[in-house]
Write a protein that holds these residues in place. Structure first.
Motif, PDB file in Angstrom:
ATOM      1  N   GLU A  48       0.829  -1.212   0.000  1.00  0.00           N
ATOM      2  CA  GLU A  48       0.000   0.000   0.000  1.00  0.00           C
ATOM      3  C   GLU A  48       0.863   1.262   0.000  1.00  0.00           C
ATOM      4  N   LYS A  51       1.936   2.904  -3.200  1.00  0.00           N
ATOM      5  CA  LYS A  51       0.911   3.484  -4.077  1.00  0.00           C
ATOM      6  C   LYS A  51       0.459   4.859  -3.577  1.00  0.00           C
ATOM      7  N   GLN A  52       0.999   5.297  -2.460  1.00  0.00           N
ATOM      8  CA  GLN A  52       0.614   6.604  -1.908  1.00  0.00           C
ATOM      9  C   GLN A  52       1.814   7.535  -1.967  1.00  0.00           C
ATOM     10  N   SER A  53       1.689   8.608  -2.774  1.00  0.00           N
ATOM     11  CA  SER A  53       2.822   9.526  -2.834  1.00  0.00           C
ATOM     12  C   SER A  53       2.677  10.645  -1.804  1.00  0.00           C
ATOM     13  N   ASN A  58      -0.591  14.606   3.521  1.00  0.00           N
ATOM     14  CA  ASN A  58      -0.201  13.411   4.303  1.00  0.00           C
ATOM     15  C   ASN A  58       1.187  13.534   4.922  1.00  0.00           C
ATOM     16  N   PHE A  62       2.982  10.282   6.877  1.00  0.00           N
ATOM     17  CA  PHE A  62       3.704   9.580   5.816  1.00  0.00           C
ATOM     18  C   PHE A  62       4.728   8.584   6.379  1.00  0.00           C
ATOM     19  N   ASN A  98       7.998   6.341  -4.629  1.00  0.00           N
ATOM     20  CA  ASN A  98       7.302   6.382  -3.337  1.00  0.00           C
ATOM     21  C   ASN A  98       8.080   5.597  -2.280  1.00  0.00           C
ATOM     22  N   ARG A 102       9.941   6.996   1.259  1.00  0.00           N
ATOM     23  CA  ARG A 102       9.673   6.461   2.592  1.00  0.00           C
ATOM     24  C   ARG A 102      10.924   6.002   3.334  1.00  0.00           C
TER      25      ARG A 102
END
Ligand SMILES: Cc1cc2nc3c(=O)[nH]c(=O)nc-3n(C[C@H](O)[C@H](O)[C@H](O)COP(=O)(O)O)c2cc1C
Length: 203
Positions: A48, A51-53, A58, A62, A98, A102
């Motif tokens: 997951e 898929k979240q930039s 956020n 993050f 992404n 992280r």
């Protein structure tokens, strides 16, 4: 015995993916010399967090333990890393961007306070990675666009900064042009067997 992390960032389904088949052949060759090593596969398509930039909405949520911390712990726990990405719109895969957002965190994977550079370029903290191999593919011929983007060199530069020992990147082009286009991924991988075997032997 070494612990090896394989990160797959191709957006192409496995059965059609040339970079996946190339990585399979790389691992097959590698295992001939290193049958005991532990191999961990991280397919970013299944995560997951990939898929979240990052955006302003956020920023505060993050770098949570679940979405970021566990991947930082994972990359800090391995001896060798293989990073696999096709060129997507003249860049690395968005899944990989992404992931990188992280795991690149000050005082976790790099440090300004530990810098020994005269102007303060940060020191890398991923010194656990004794061997880093980028495997990159592109639809166009290998030399196209190299005056402004080479994703293999980009990944090697970044992971050198982060403290890893990098190997020459595999930059394999022409995937969507004759004679490779339309060939089975495993047949495409065989076309590059010499380069793949050399890289696997040095990894
Ligand atoms: C959305 C998308 C964008 C792409 N952008 C580029 C590009 O900018 N330059 C290029 O040479 N190839 C580009 N390609 C082709 C891929 O790099 C190539 O097909 C690659 O082999 C696909 O991944 P695979 O190796 O896992 O099959 C693109 C492919 C897709 C699906």
């Amino acid at each position: 015995m070494s612990k090896i992390l394989i990160i797959n960032a191709s957006v192409v389904p496995k059965e059609n993916s040339r970079s996946f088949a190339i990585t399979e052949l790389f691992l097959e060759k590698y295992k001939l010399n290193n049958p005991q090593d532990e191999i961990i596969v991280l397919d970013l398509n299944n995560e997951e967090m990939a898929k979240q930039s990052l955006w302003k909405g956020n920023m505060n949520a993050f770098w949570t333990p679940e979405l970021s911390g566990k991947y930082q712990d994972q990359i800090k726990s391995v001896d060798k890393l293989v990073m696999v990405t096709p060129m997507i719109n003249w860049n690395i895969s968005p899944l990989l961007k992404n992931y990188i957002d992280r795991i690149t965190l000050a005082n976790v994977t790099f440090s300004y306070s530990k810098s020994t550079h005269p102007e303060g370029i940060p020191a890398g903290l991923l010194t656990n990675i004794k061997s880093f191999q980028a495997i990159t593919t592109k639809g166009s011929p290998t030399h196209w666009y190299s005056e402004f983007i080479n994703i293999g060199e980009y990944l090697n530069g970044l992971f050198t900064l982060l403290g890893a020992k990098v190997k020459p990147a595999l930059v394999l082009g022409g995937m969507d042009m004759p004679p490779l286009v339309g060939q089975k991924p495993s047949d495409v991988a065989k076309v590059f067997e010499k380069e793949i075997t050399e890289a696997a032997n040095k990894f």
